[in-house]
Write a protein that holds these residues in place. Structure first.
Motif, PDB file in Angstrom:
ATOM      1  N   GLN A  42       0.801  -1.222   0.000  1.00  0.00           N
ATOM      2  CA  GLN A  42       0.000   0.000   0.000  1.00  0.00           C
ATOM      3  C   GLN A  42       0.832   1.269   0.000  1.00  0.00           C
ATOM      4  N   SER A  43       2.136   1.125   0.238  1.00  0.00           N
ATOM      5  CA  SER A  43       2.979   2.316   0.298  1.00  0.00           C
ATOM      6  C   SER A  43       3.866   2.496  -0.928  1.00  0.00           C
ATOM      7  N   ALA A  44       3.940   1.474  -1.770  1.00  0.00           N
ATOM      8  CA  ALA A  44       4.807   1.566  -2.954  1.00  0.00           C
ATOM      9  C   ALA A  44       4.131   0.901  -4.146  1.00  0.00           C
ATOM     10  N   GLY A  45       4.449   1.380  -5.339  1.00  0.00           N
ATOM     11  CA  GLY A  45       3.895   0.802  -6.551  1.00  0.00           C
ATOM     12  C   GLY A  45       4.422  -0.602  -6.783  1.00  0.00           C
ATOM     13  N   VAL A  46       3.533  -1.560  -6.959  1.00  0.00           N
ATOM     14  CA  VAL A  46       3.905  -2.961  -7.172  1.00  0.00           C
ATOM     15  C   VAL A  46       3.162  -3.484  -8.392  1.00  0.00           C
ATOM     16  N   ASP A  47       3.884  -4.154  -9.285  1.00  0.00           N
ATOM     17  CA  ASP A  47       3.271  -4.708 -10.491  1.00  0.00           C
ATOM     18  C   ASP A  47       2.767  -6.129 -10.306  1.00  0.00           C
ATOM     19  N   LEU A  48       3.338  -6.845  -9.329  1.00  0.00           N
ATOM     20  CA  LEU A  48       2.923  -8.232  -9.093  1.00  0.00           C
ATOM     21  C   LEU A  48       3.383  -8.660  -7.709  1.00  0.00           C
ATOM     22  N   ALA A 114       8.920 -17.471 -16.034  1.00  0.00           N
ATOM     23  CA  ALA A 114       8.005 -17.590 -17.175  1.00  0.00           C
ATOM     24  C   ALA A 114       6.580 -17.255 -16.763  1.00  0.00           C
ATOM     25  N   ARG A 115       6.177 -17.710 -15.599  1.00  0.00           N
ATOM     26  CA  ARG A 115       4.812 -17.447 -15.136  1.00  0.00           C
ATOM     27  C   ARG A 115       4.622 -15.962 -14.814  1.00  0.00           C
ATOM     28  N   ILE A 116       5.633 -15.348 -14.224  1.00  0.00           N
ATOM     29  CA  ILE A 116       5.557 -13.914 -13.928  1.00  0.00           C
ATOM     30  C   ILE A 116       5.413 -13.120 -15.221  1.00  0.00           C
ATOM     31  N   LYS A 117       6.244 -13.445 -16.205  1.00  0.00           N
ATOM     32  CA  LYS A 117       6.169 -12.737 -17.484  1.00  0.00           C
ATOM     33  C   LYS A 117       4.816 -12.944 -18.154  1.00  0.00           C
TER      34      LYS A 117
END
Length: 233
Positions: A42-48, A114-117
């Motif tokens: 909640q305090s930083a931008g996270v993509d995953l 691979a799954r993250i991508k």
């Protein structure tokens, strides 16, 4: 640089994963427990979020639920769940709680990458259709905003569930097998009879159907797959 948050109490594993993913161009932040992870999210931008199922202060399923309950884009951040449990039911429950993917331990770092991508690719893929908003009566699907409305009210879907819905809606009236649905969504290898597709369909129905037990929009074609009805019965 895309930012990943790994909520994992195994510091050694987290260090190895962070180093491997860092070499692949990701910036990885590590949280050793659920409380720290939720605060950092909640305090930083996270993509995953890479989320361990077994945490010292909270069950990973509860953490996933709390993430999905967060407002706006925070609650839609993709979640890849890790677990040492091999029971398929754990996987199904994780998906039902809102996880986008599930990887049992031990795992190969290359498969994790691979799954993250694949998840991030699905999240950022633009539809080739020139019409970005699809309307089916009271149901509205906005590809650009990645938003689904029913009678003007937003529906809660994970990134993967949104992509599944779009894949079906784009082919409205056409019966699709599970293989065809997975191919349309792309980026994720699943077995043809993987029950996760059925789990996700159940979640989508719960979000968009007036009565999920008697669906009028996403219909099951027994022995084949699913079809998105152009018009509700």
């Amino acid at each position: 640089m895309q930012q990943l948050l790994m909520i994992e109490d195994d510091v050694r594993l987290a260090g190895m994963v962070s180093e491997y993913l860092g070499a692949s161009g990701f910036l990885v932040s590590h949280a050793p427990d659920a409380k720290t992870g939720l605060t950092r999210l909640q305090s930083a931008g996270v993509d995953l979020v890479i989320l361990d199922l077994m945490l010292p202060d909270m069950d990973g399923l509860q953490v996933c639920q709390r993430i999905r309950a967060l407002p706006s884009a925070l609650g839609q951040v993709p979640v890849l769940m890790l677990t040492a449990k091999g029971d398929p039911m754990d996987r199904i429950i994780g998906l039902e709680m809102g996880a986008d993917d599930y990887l049992p331990k031990p795992f190969e770092p290359r498969e994790l990458l691979a799954r993250i991508k694949a998840i991030l690719r699905r999240k950022g893929t633009d539809s080739p259709s020139p019409t970005q908003t699809m309307n089916f009566g009271s149901l509205e699907i906005d590809r650009d905003a990645r938003r689904v409305l029913v009678k003007g009210h937003p529906c809660e879907l994970t990134s993967y569930q949104f992509d599944l819905l779009v894949a079906l809606a784009e082919r409205a009236g056409r019966v699709l097998t599970r293989d065809q649905i997975m191919e349309a969504v792309r980026g994720r290898e699943l077995e043809a009879f993987d029950r996760s597709i059925d789990v996700h369909m159940g979640r989508i129905r719960a979000a968009i159907e007036a009565d999920p037990k008697a669906p009028q929009r996403i219909l099951t074609v027994r022995g084949v797959g699913y079809v998105f009805a152009r018009q509700q019965a």
